[in-house]
Design an enzyme around this catalytic site. Sequence first.
Site, PDB file in Angstrom:
ATOM      1  N   ASP A   1      -3.745   7.888   7.926  1.00  7.35           N
ATOM      2  CA  ASP A   1      -4.569   6.989   8.744  1.00  7.35           C
ATOM      3  C   ASP A   1      -3.653   6.278   9.733  1.00  7.35           C
ATOM      4  O   ASP A   1      -2.605   6.806  10.081  1.00  7.35           O
ATOM      5  CB  ASP A   1      -5.366   6.012   7.860  1.00  7.35           C
ATOM      6  CG  ASP A   1      -4.471   5.189   6.929  1.00  7.35           C
ATOM      7  OD1 ASP A   1      -3.248   5.098   7.183  1.00  7.35           O
ATOM      8  OD2 ASP A   1      -4.992   4.629   5.943  1.00  7.35           O
TER       9      ASP A   1
ATOM     10  N   SER B   1       0.794  -1.227   0.000  1.00  5.66           N
ATOM     11  CA  SER B   1       0.000   0.000   0.000  1.00  5.66           C
ATOM     12  C   SER B   1       0.827   1.277   0.000  1.00  5.66           C
ATOM     13  O   SER B   1       0.327   2.335  -0.370  1.00  5.66           O
ATOM     14  CB  SER B   1      -0.949   0.020   1.203  1.00  5.66           C
ATOM     15  OG  SER B   1      -0.230  -0.147   2.419  1.00  5.66           O
TER      16      SER B   1
ATOM     17  N   HIS C   1      -0.542   4.752   7.061  1.00  2.00           N
ATOM     18  CA  HIS C   1       0.031   5.353   5.857  1.00  2.00           C
ATOM     19  C   HIS C   1       0.317   6.844   6.006  1.00  2.00           C
ATOM     20  O   HIS C   1      -0.467   7.566   6.637  1.00  2.00           O
ATOM     21  CB  HIS C   1      -0.936   5.147   4.677  1.00  2.00           C
ATOM     22  CG  HIS C   1      -1.335   3.733   4.488  1.00  2.00           C
ATOM     23  ND1 HIS C   1      -2.553   3.233   4.932  1.00  2.00           N
ATOM     24  CD2 HIS C   1      -0.669   2.694   3.928  1.00  2.00           C
ATOM     25  CE1 HIS C   1      -2.621   1.945   4.638  1.00  2.00           C
ATOM     26  NE2 HIS C   1      -1.494   1.591   4.041  1.00  2.00           N
TER      27      HIS C   1
END
Length: 327
Positions: free
Chosen positions: A315, A40, A318
Amino acid sequence: MVSDGCISCALCLASFFFFSFCSQGVGAISPPALYVFGDSYADTGNHDKQNPKVWQPWKSPYGYTWPGNPSGRYSDGFVLTDFIAKFLNLPSPMPSSQVKEMPDTGVNFAYGGSGLFYTYGPEYITISEQIDQFEQLAKGKSIDYDNSLVLFVYGGNDYSVQLQKNGVRSIPFFISRVVRQISVQLRRLHKLGFRRFAVTNLEPAGCLPSIRMPQNIMNCSRTDNALSSLHNRLLSQSLVTLRTFRGRNSKYILLDQYKSFLQIFSSGADYGFGEGLLQSCCIGIMKGAVCGSVDEHGFPMYKVCNDSSRAFFWDGVHPTQAGSCIA
């Protein structure tokens, strides 16, 4: 395209990246293509937006800063891939799930949640399977393997799964397995013909909000950071071995996220960040809610900070676009 407001950030990251390459003899040859494998921290939209199991990067407020709506990135805007492409004067590589033929300037095969082993479900394909996808797309295609760049981004999803299953005491032994698998995949990419690699090490996991908040830790967790450091030491040793045995024409550059993160955390104001540097900009506001959660009526179950450009974390895991700029 990276917005003007982040060009200076992109150059900050890029200056380290460029120095690393030049200092190890890559020279002034600009890579004609960027091929990305990982998770991610690098994904630019590979997950199926219609799949409810991987909904998060396709829901508001992701994409809040750029492009103003969700783009499949796990951030409020751009991620590491975008900034490295910007520095290389390349377009940010298209997600592999959105292309049918190999573009000349590269492809992004990274999937949020991916690992070296199977992680959270079949939607989260392994990095080995990402390389399988590359091989399929590359069939019959002329690839400039010698000069193209591989960006290999590993953020530690395997460790999260291992921790849930077997506890923290299992992690030190597991780290050696993970690093061996990174080496296996890099050797596989080398065998395919690639010669230029940029490899991230682990961020200081003990500083992530998702690690700190459940433990009510205000500062970074020393235990978790020590485990990240062990991973990084073994990874550095592995890259030395690859440099030694893969020949002078092969370049393996370490992108040191661990050092970059800690440097920012120690002097955030110098980089334009505000107070609460270790806090998430976007957080759930009730039990079980995370950034992007909504109730049965579609009402948000999260809140977003006033200025994400002054927050490092978007968040629980990240970085914000601003964080990725610098890190």
